[in-house]
Write a protein that holds these residues in place. Structure first.
Motif, PDB file in Angstrom:
ATOM      1  N   MET A  82       0.967  -1.180  -0.058  1.00 42.27           N
ATOM      2  CA  MET A  82      -0.087  -0.114   0.019  1.00 42.27           C
ATOM      3  C   MET A  82       0.964   1.365  -0.062  1.00 42.27           C
ATOM      4  N   GLU A  83       0.487   2.290  -0.690  1.00 45.20           N
ATOM      5  CA  GLU A  83       1.436   3.485  -0.910  1.00 45.20           C
ATOM      6  C   GLU A  83       1.018   4.297   0.311  1.00 45.20           C
ATOM      7  N   THR A  84       1.862   5.129   0.809  1.00 46.28           N
ATOM      8  CA  THR A  84       1.789   5.930   1.823  1.00 46.28           C
ATOM      9  C   THR A  84       2.105   7.131   1.754  1.00 46.28           C
ATOM     10  N   VAL A  85       1.468   8.202   1.918  1.00 44.23           N
ATOM     11  CA  VAL A  85       1.640   9.615   2.032  1.00 44.23           C
ATOM     12  C   VAL A  85       1.787  10.320   3.352  1.00 44.23           C
ATOM     13  N   VAL A  86       2.653  11.107   3.314  1.00 45.42           N
ATOM     14  CA  VAL A  86       3.199  11.609   4.751  1.00 45.42           C
ATOM     15  C   VAL A  86       3.276  13.143   4.561  1.00 45.42           C
ATOM     16  N   ILE A  87       2.351  13.958   5.520  1.00 40.19           N
ATOM     17  CA  ILE A  87       2.522  15.209   5.636  1.00 40.19           C
ATOM     18  C   ILE A  87       3.175  15.782   6.714  1.00 40.19           C
ATOM     19  N   VAL A  88       4.219  16.682   6.866  1.00 41.10           N
ATOM     20  CA  VAL A  88       4.840  17.022   7.906  1.00 41.10           C
ATOM     21  C   VAL A  88       4.359  18.448   8.277  1.00 41.10           C
ATOM     22  N   GLY A  89       3.261  18.577   9.214  1.00 40.92           N
ATOM     23  CA  GLY A  89       2.888  19.960   9.553  1.00 40.92           C
ATOM     24  C   GLY A  89       1.119  19.699   9.466  1.00 40.92           C
ATOM     25  N   ALA A  90       0.732  19.838  10.816  1.00 38.40           N
ATOM     26  CA  ALA A  90      -0.929  19.702  10.800  1.00 38.40           C
ATOM     27  C   ALA A  90      -1.519  21.028  10.967  1.00 38.40           C
ATOM     28  N   GLY A  91      -1.068  22.047  10.222  1.00 42.53           N
ATOM     29  CA  GLY A  91      -1.618  23.439  10.090  1.00 42.53           C
ATOM     30  C   GLY A  91      -2.541  23.358   8.910  1.00 42.53           C
ATOM     31  N   GLN A  92      -2.956  24.578   8.591  1.00 43.68           N
ATOM     32  CA  GLN A  92      -3.976  24.759   7.216  1.00 43.68           C
ATOM     33  C   GLN A  92      -3.531  24.100   6.100  1.00 43.68           C
ATOM     34  N   ALA A  93      -2.265  24.423   5.653  1.00 41.77           N
ATOM     35  CA  ALA A  93      -2.067  23.582   4.299  1.00 41.77           C
ATOM     36  C   ALA A  93      -2.009  22.310   4.549  1.00 41.77           C
ATOM     37  N   GLY A  94      -1.376  21.590   5.694  1.00 40.62           N
ATOM     38  CA  GLY A  94      -1.378  20.349   5.723  1.00 40.62           C
ATOM     39  C   GLY A  94      -2.542  19.371   5.892  1.00 40.62           C
ATOM     40  N   ILE A  95      -3.476  19.947   6.583  1.00 35.44           N
ATOM     41  CA  ILE A  95      -4.859  19.361   6.900  1.00 35.44           C
ATOM     42  C   ILE A  95      -5.576  19.435   5.579  1.00 35.44           C
ATOM     43  N   GLN A  96      -5.593  20.726   4.834  1.00 37.41           N
ATOM     44  CA  GLN A  96      -6.336  20.675   3.437  1.00 37.41           C
ATOM     45  C   GLN A  96      -5.798  19.768   2.384  1.00 37.41           C
ATOM     46  N   ALA A  97      -4.624  19.656   2.478  1.00 34.47           N
ATOM     47  CA  ALA A  97      -3.861  18.931   1.655  1.00 34.47           C
ATOM     48  C   ALA A  97      -4.538  17.199   1.998  1.00 34.47           C
ATOM     49  N   ALA A  98      -4.278  16.889   3.213  1.00 32.98           N
ATOM     50  CA  ALA A  98      -5.014  15.537   3.494  1.00 32.98           C
ATOM     51  C   ALA A  98      -6.561  15.422   2.978  1.00 32.98           C
ATOM     52  N   ALA A  99      -7.342  16.555   3.236  1.00 33.36           N
ATOM     53  CA  ALA A  99      -8.735  16.261   3.046  1.00 33.36           C
ATOM     54  C   ALA A  99      -8.791  16.214   1.179  1.00 33.36           C
ATOM     55  N   SER A 100      -8.115  17.063   0.597  1.00 31.18           N
ATOM     56  CA  SER A 100      -7.982  17.094  -1.015  1.00 31.18           C
ATOM     57  C   SER A 100      -7.617  15.983  -1.509  1.00 31.18           C
ATOM     58  N   ALA A 101      -6.354  15.306  -0.973  1.00 30.46           N
ATOM     59  CA  ALA A 101      -5.962  13.845  -1.248  1.00 30.46           C
ATOM     60  C   ALA A 101      -7.282  12.926  -1.264  1.00 30.46           C
ATOM     61  N   ARG A 102      -7.811  12.910  -0.021  1.00 30.79           N
ATOM     62  CA  ARG A 102      -9.105  11.974  -0.301  1.00 30.79           C
ATOM     63  C   ARG A 102      -9.989  12.103  -1.042  1.00 30.79           C
ATOM     64  N   GLU A 103     -10.557  13.716  -1.309  1.00 29.53           N
ATOM     65  CA  GLU A 103     -11.404  13.800  -2.344  1.00 29.53           C
ATOM     66  C   GLU A 103     -10.958  13.559  -3.924  1.00 29.53           C
ATOM     67  N   HIS A 104      -9.673  13.357  -4.090  1.00 31.21           N
ATOM     68  CA  HIS A 104      -9.305  13.128  -5.363  1.00 31.21           C
ATOM     69  C   HIS A 104      -9.060  11.504  -5.401  1.00 31.21           C
ATOM     70  N   GLY A 105      -9.576  10.754  -4.519  1.00 31.74           N
ATOM     71  CA  GLY A 105      -9.715   9.368  -4.714  1.00 31.74           C
ATOM     72  C   GLY A 105      -8.500   8.577  -4.034  1.00 31.74           C
ATOM     73  N   TYR A 106      -7.445   9.172  -3.295  1.00 30.53           N
ATOM     74  CA  TYR A 106      -6.348   8.607  -2.758  1.00 30.53           C
ATOM     75  C   TYR A 106      -6.848   7.425  -1.585  1.00 30.53           C
ATOM     76  N   ASP A 107      -6.656   6.267  -1.888  1.00 28.81           N
ATOM     77  CA  ASP A 107      -6.968   5.378  -0.941  1.00 28.81           C
ATOM     78  C   ASP A 107      -5.987   4.477  -0.063  1.00 28.81           C
ATOM     79  N   GLY A 108      -4.761   5.230  -0.217  1.00 26.05           N
ATOM     80  CA  GLY A 108      -3.478   4.554   0.318  1.00 26.05           C
ATOM     81  C   GLY A 108      -3.437   4.934   2.057  1.00 26.05           C
ATOM     82  N   ARG A 109      -2.345   4.710   2.660  1.00 24.87           N
ATOM     83  CA  ARG A 109      -2.230   5.126   4.054  1.00 24.87           C
ATOM     84  C   ARG A 109      -1.802   6.673   3.902  1.00 24.87           C
ATOM     85  N   LEU A 110      -2.352   7.560   4.912  1.00 20.82           N
ATOM     86  CA  LEU A 110      -2.243   8.711   4.804  1.00 20.82           C
ATOM     87  C   LEU A 110      -1.901   9.448   6.362  1.00 20.82           C
TER      88      LEU A 110
END
Length: 418
Positions: free
Chosen positions: A1-29
């Motif tokens: 399974m692919e893994t996406v890691v985001i370093v930073g839990a502020g506005q950019a990081g959380i928005q990126a996580a939400a948008s990744a799911r909205e674009h169909g990412y189904d791997g580990r986040l």
């Protein structure tokens, strides 16, 4: 399974996580945040939270169930100490190594210090939720508050402190308030508003040394021009430094920010950066910028979220905009102030709402509005229209407060489509 890691839990990081799911990412986040708090909004820290206190759930960037429903593994209080690009892993403070296929650095920024040694208790900066809570506690017993720095944060804090009934003095090393962020027209209007509100602003002045009380708390300060000021509480707001050490130690290019291209990717095709820490270099457009705003962080998070989901990287081209509330007035900015060779003013800066439109070679590049939300929305639409940017704009129309700018912006947008 692919893994996406985001370093930073502020506005950019959380928005990126939400948008990744909205674009169909189904791997580990996995989202890694250094602070112990759940992801939260920063703008209220200098306003509502400082003035009234705001419950954690109202500060939250997303409700708790979002992270469960979207299968986003948010780890708070977990600093990242290194990036090992040779194997594709980030190293945590406790030694754990988290592998990644794609990595987003949304590390934000940290407050600049004054560089005066031995700051006593009661001298502080404001960046994190813990800072805001401590500042609110200290303010309860303070009478004389000094704010060092007349940028957006400093003036917002000064305004909030006045609302709490404090005697407030602002020291600004430059020759005007908001020296980097706005035009002199807007700066002067806001300075007058603060003066009417009872804030004392001293320009071309800063701190030379601290004065302390018997208990070690700050009791005052000596300014660079030799005057003594009483102070029960001092807030230092002299700008921020982007957090680039992780990227720098990993061999990624930095220069007052993590260097990224128009697609927000670094020199490593598996690593991107977004938000306050990212400096976007667009060689074709001859633009380099690092923007410190919630909207920029959110917009960049949306763009890079698609890449995190596996889509091709795409150009970040959102019209930047920003807002600030201070001294009973609301400032909104669209576009990049400072790129103009002409300013057209709509309304009277001394008598109510107004907008300063910034033109370059006859084309609209930015607009600053005070208490004029309709002008701001029209400006954003005009700036997003290639017709308004490329074909010039009617100066007399912009200056006439009787003209419906919304209708004009709509016509220009329709012209672009045709």
């Amino acid at each position: 399974m692919e893994t996406v890691v985001i370093v930073g839990a502020g506005q950019a990081g959380i928005q990126a996580a939400a948008s990744a799911r909205e674009h169909g990412y189904d791997g580990r986040l996995v989202v890694l945040g250094g602070e112990p708090h759940a992801p939260y909004q920063r703008p209220p820290l200098s306003k509502e939270h400082l003035r009234d206190g705001v419950e954690d759930q109202r500060l939250a960037l997303r409700p708790p169930r979002f992270y469960t429903d979207a299968a986003v593994d948010v780890r708070t209080g977990v600093p990242v100490t290194a990036i090992d690009r040779t194997v594709g892993e980030v190293v945590l403070a406790d030694g754990e190594r988290v592998p990644y296929d794609r990595l987003l650095l949304a590390t934000g920024a940290s407050p600049r210090e004054l560089g005066i040694p031995a700051s006593p208790s009661g001298v502080m900066t404001l960046r994190h939720l813990g800072d805001a809570s401590r500042l609110r506690s200290l303010a309860a017993d303070a009478v004389h508050v000094v704010v060092v720095g007349a940028g957006f944060l400093g003036l917002e804090v000064a305004s909030t402190m006045r609302a709490l009934g404090k005697q407030v003095t602002v020291l600004e090393a430059g020759d005007r308030v908001l020296g980097r962020g706005v035009s002199s027209t807007v700066a002067n209007a806001l300075e007058r508003a603060h003066a009417r509100d009872g804030v004392r602003i001293r320009l071309n002045d800063s701190v030379r040394a601290w004065q302390t009380r018997g208990d070690g708390r700050v009791g005052g300060l000596v300014t660079t021009d030799g005057r003594s000021l009483h102070a029960d509480l001092v807030v230092v707001a002299v700008g921020v430094r982007p957090n680039v050490s992780l990227a720098e130690c990993a061999g990624l290019p930095t220069s007052d920010g993590i260097i990224v291209g128009p697609d927000l990717l670094t020199s490593d095709p598996c690593v991107a950066a977004a938000g306050d820490c990212a400096r976007v270099i667009d060689v074709a457009a001859h633009v380099t910028m690092r923007l410190e705003s919630v909207q920029n962080a959110a917009d960049q998070g949306r763009v890079i979220g698609a890449w995190l989901a596996g889509a091709p990287a795409r150009r970040y081209a959102a019209v930047p905009w920003f807002w600030s509330e201070q001294a009973g007035r609301r400032l909104t900015i669209a576009g990049l102030v400072g790129a103009a060779d002409e300013i057209v003013t709509r309304g009277d800066p001394d008598a109510g709402p107004f907008t300063a439109f910034h033109l370059r070679d006859g084309n609209l590049v930015a607009a600053e509005s005070i208490d004029a939300p309709a002008d701001h929305m029209a400006a954003r639409r005009l700036l997003s229209s290639s017709s308004a940017r490329a074909d010039g704009i009617d100066r007399e129309l912009l200056a006439d407060p009787n003209v419906n700018l919304r209708a004009y912006a709509t016509r220009r947008a329709e012209e672009t489509v045709r």
